[in-house]
Each structure stands twice: as structure tokens, then as C-alpha cells.
Design a protein around this motif. Structure first.
Motif, short mmCIF file in Angstrom:
data_model
loop_
_atom_site.label_atom_id
_atom_site.label_comp_id
_atom_site.label_asym_id
_atom_site.label_seq_id
_atom_site.Cartn_x
_atom_site.Cartn_y
_atom_site.Cartn_z
N ASP A 45 41.16 47.10 44.52
CA ASP A 45 42.41 46.66 45.17
C ASP A 45 42.09 45.72 46.32
O ASP A 45 40.97 45.65 46.80
N GLU A 46 43.11 45.02 46.79
CA GLU A 46 42.99 44.15 47.96
C GLU A 46 42.97 45.05 49.20
O GLU A 46 43.87 45.86 49.40
N THR A 96 39.40 51.65 46.11
CA THR A 96 40.85 51.52 45.84
C THR A 96 41.61 52.00 47.05
O THR A 96 41.15 52.86 47.81
#
Length: 153
Positions: A125-126, A150
Motif C-alpha cells: 500500500d501507499e 500494508t
């Protein structure tokens, strides 16, 4: 008439070798004479006890332990299903630093406060600084790295 093959350097080496041999013989004769006068020194025989300590007395045969050959295991004993502990590889932590332009950062584990390096290749994830994340550890070149990072919702 032919010249002698024995050079000055060879003569000197031969003299040194003979002197060394004579010195060794004199030392050996002196040691033998000392043993005849004073008797032998030191422990003639060395024994070890059950704990590995050296002594000059033989061990007592009454204290000898009998061990069955079948009791000796040379391998690692097998672990049973009941003996295994449940291990969750997923850890939780907080992103302490992340540089998106360079593609790396650090995550502090919430369980043991250890700091782990993470690279953009191991991020799913960012993420940004102070985000709560879950991750797994993997052995890297300079220590443990956080991978499969994540966001925790």
C-alpha cells in the motif's frame, strides 16, 4: 686444479647447524641429569573426572555411570504438533520515516520497539510517516527488513 665448491656462506651455515645440534644435545643431557638428581617433576599421568577436570589420581570405578546405547541421540529430536507454538509472522508497527522520492523508510515494531528498514519494492500500500502498518520480516544484507507492508485500517 679445480676450485672448491664449498663457499664461505656454505661453511657458515654448516657451522651454525653443527652448533645448534650440539646445543640441543647439551640441553637434553642437562635435563636427564636434573631428573636423575631431583626426580621427575609434574604429573606423570593425567586423568579427567566426570566434569572434565584434570587430576593425578585415577577416577573411582564405583562412580562410573552406565549409559544405554539406545539412549544416546545424535540428532535433533522431532517436534510434536502439541509442542509447537503458534507463530504469527505478521507484525504491527508505525512508520517512523519514509522518503518516497528515494523509495525507502523505517518502521518501528510496536511489540519490541525495534526499527526495521523497508524498501519500496516490499511495500504493497501507499504509506507515509506515522501510518500504522502491518508487515513481515525478511533477512536482508544488513539485517532484518520489513516486507509485505500494508496499511492497518
Amino acid at each position: 686444479m679445480a676450485k672448491s665448491q664449498q663457499s664461505f656462506n656454505k661453511n657458515e651455515k654448516e657451522k651454525k647447524r653443527l652448533k645448534k645440534r650440539d646445543d640441543k644435545k647439551k640441553k637434553m643431557d642437562a635435563r636427564k641429569a636434573d631428573i636423575k638428581e631431583n626426580g621427575p617433576t609434574g604429573i606423570e599421568f593425567a586423568y579427567t573426572d566426570a566434569y572434565g577436570n584434570l587430576s593425578d589420581t585415577p577416577p573411582d570405578p564405583a562412580l562410573k555411570l552406565e549409559i544405554n546405547l539406545e539412549d544416546i541421540q545424535v540428532s535433533v529430536p522431532k517436534t510434536l504438533e502439541g509442542d509447537r507454538e503458534a507463530f504469527d509472522p505478521v507484525r504491527k508497527g508505525t512508520v517512523s520515516f519514509f522518503d518516497s522520492s528515494k523509495g525507502f523508510g523505517f518502521i518501528i515494531d510496536s511489540a519490541d520497539q525495534e526499527k526495521y528498514f523497508t524498501h519500496v519494492s516490499g511495500i504493497i500500500d501507499e504509506i507515509s510517516e506515522n501510518d500504522k502498518v502491518s508487515f513481515e520480516l525478511e533477512k536482508g544484507m544488513k539485517g532484518m527488513n520489513a516486507v509485505k507492508v500494508t496499511l492497518v485500517k
